[in-house]
Design a protein around this motif. Sequence first.
Motif, PDB file in Angstrom:
ATOM      1  N   SER A 237       0.834  -1.201   0.000  1.00 48.69           N
ATOM      2  CA  SER A 237       0.000   0.000   0.000  1.00 48.69           C
ATOM      3  C   SER A 237       0.871   1.255   0.000  1.00 48.69           C
ATOM      4  N   LEU A 238       1.899   1.245   0.803  1.00 51.17           N
ATOM      5  CA  LEU A 238       2.831   2.371   0.855  1.00 51.17           C
ATOM      6  C   LEU A 238       3.534   2.545  -0.489  1.00 51.17           C
ATOM      7  N   HIS A 239       3.939   1.446  -1.096  1.00 54.69           N
ATOM      8  CA  HIS A 239       4.587   1.491  -2.414  1.00 54.69           C
ATOM      9  C   HIS A 239       3.665   2.129  -3.439  1.00 54.69           C
ATOM     10  N   HIS A 240       2.410   1.707  -3.441  1.00 56.62           N
ATOM     11  CA  HIS A 240       1.427   2.230  -4.386  1.00 56.62           C
ATOM     12  C   HIS A 240       1.245   3.741  -4.192  1.00 56.62           C
ATOM     13  N   GLU A 241       1.094   4.152  -2.947  1.00 58.67           N
ATOM     14  CA  GLU A 241       0.874   5.568  -2.653  1.00 58.67           C
ATOM     15  C   GLU A 241       2.075   6.426  -3.061  1.00 58.67           C
ATOM     16  N   LEU A 242       3.270   5.971  -2.750  1.00 56.17           N
ATOM     17  CA  LEU A 242       4.462   6.733  -3.125  1.00 56.17           C
ATOM     18  C   LEU A 242       4.661   6.754  -4.635  1.00 56.17           C
ATOM     19  N   SER A 243       4.349   5.666  -5.295  1.00 55.24           N
ATOM     20  CA  SER A 243       4.449   5.632  -6.768  1.00 55.24           C
ATOM     21  C   SER A 243       3.507   6.645  -7.399  1.00 55.24           C
ATOM     22  N   GLN A 244       2.289   6.733  -6.857  1.00 56.41           N
ATOM     23  CA  GLN A 244       1.331   7.721  -7.366  1.00 56.41           C
ATOM     24  C   GLN A 244       1.829   9.140  -7.142  1.00 56.41           C
ATOM     25  N   LEU A 245       2.419   9.388  -5.992  1.00 54.11           N
ATOM     26  CA  LEU A 245       2.962  10.723  -5.717  1.00 54.11           C
ATOM     27  C   LEU A 245       4.062  11.083  -6.711  1.00 54.11           C
ATOM     28  N   LEU A 246       4.962  10.135  -6.954  1.00 55.53           N
ATOM     29  CA  LEU A 246       6.049  10.395  -7.911  1.00 55.53           C
ATOM     30  C   LEU A 246       5.515  10.620  -9.319  1.00 55.53           C
TER      31      LEU A 246
ATOM     32  N   CYS B  42       4.555  14.162  -9.969  1.00 52.39           N
ATOM     33  CA  CYS B  42       5.623  15.160  -9.907  1.00 52.39           C
ATOM     34  C   CYS B  42       5.787  15.834 -11.264  1.00 52.39           C
ATOM     35  N   GLN B  43       5.790  17.156 -11.242  1.00 50.11           N
ATOM     36  CA  GLN B  43       5.910  17.911 -12.490  1.00 50.11           C
ATOM     37  C   GLN B  43       7.307  18.478 -12.679  1.00 50.11           C
ATOM     38  N   LYS B  44       8.224  18.081 -11.842  1.00 49.64           N
ATOM     39  CA  LYS B  44       9.628  18.501 -11.953  1.00 49.64           C
ATOM     40  C   LYS B  44       9.771  20.025 -11.951  1.00 49.64           C
TER      41      LYS B  44
ATOM     42  N   CYS C 216       5.556  21.742  -5.419  1.00 48.97           N
ATOM     43  CA  CYS C 216       5.825  20.304  -5.276  1.00 48.97           C
ATOM     44  C   CYS C 216       4.606  19.570  -4.721  1.00 48.97           C
ATOM     45  N   ARG C 217       4.073  18.641  -5.510  1.00 46.95           N
ATOM     46  CA  ARG C 217       2.882  17.868  -5.117  1.00 46.95           C
ATOM     47  C   ARG C 217       3.190  16.901  -3.954  1.00 46.95           C
ATOM     48  N   ILE C 218       4.418  16.410  -3.921  1.00 45.01           N
ATOM     49  CA  ILE C 218       4.779  15.479  -2.848  1.00 45.01           C
ATOM     50  C   ILE C 218       4.762  16.206  -1.508  1.00 45.01           C
ATOM     51  N   LEU C 219       5.427  17.359  -1.443  1.00 44.56           N
ATOM     52  CA  LEU C 219       5.439  18.128  -0.197  1.00 44.56           C
ATOM     53  C   LEU C 219       4.032  18.602   0.166  1.00 44.56           C
ATOM     54  N   GLU C 220       3.249  18.951  -0.828  1.00 47.47           N
ATOM     55  CA  GLU C 220       1.865  19.387  -0.601  1.00 47.47           C
ATOM     56  C   GLU C 220       1.047  18.260   0.038  1.00 47.47           C
ATOM     57  N   THR C 221       1.278  17.042  -0.396  1.00 50.57           N
ATOM     58  CA  THR C 221       0.557  15.889   0.125  1.00 50.57           C
ATOM     59  C   THR C 221       0.949  15.592   1.573  1.00 50.57           C
TER      60      THR C 221
END
Length: 140
Positions: free
Chosen positions: A104-113, A116-118, A124-129
């Motif tokens: 589940s953690l893998h899936h969530e982090l993969s979606q966050l990456l 990412c719009q670089k 940053c969407r990751i930091l926003e999340t």
Amino acid sequence: MTQTFSIGELGRRTDTKVETIRYYERSGLLPAPPRSSGNYRVYSQDHLTHLSFIRRARELGFSIEQIRILLDLAKNTNQSCACVDSITRDHLEDIEHKIRDLQSLHHELSQLLAQCQKGKIDDCRILETLGPKLPLNHSS
């Protein structure tokens, strides 16, 4: 003549740090060895076998308390192994739960990456999340 080992040799033969061996002794998992006339620990083949059992059980992820129970059970060779099966089954269920959590953690982090719009940190969407924007650090 029975072969004996120093704590360092026992550690090398079982790939165990000396401090870990001492910990296992203090916790009662490994029987305390006799001492030489120079007050050094003198380990036997039984200690080597015992420590190898503990190390293998730790490699398989069993807790110290589970290992303590397994060691006690191993001394009673004529009894049913149902208790050993139960401990192992419970441990396996814990592992399967951890695997599901990690997937589940893998899936969530993969979606966050993938989102990412670089761009810049401010977008940053990751930091926003992770949570609200952190306050700016103003140095004086």
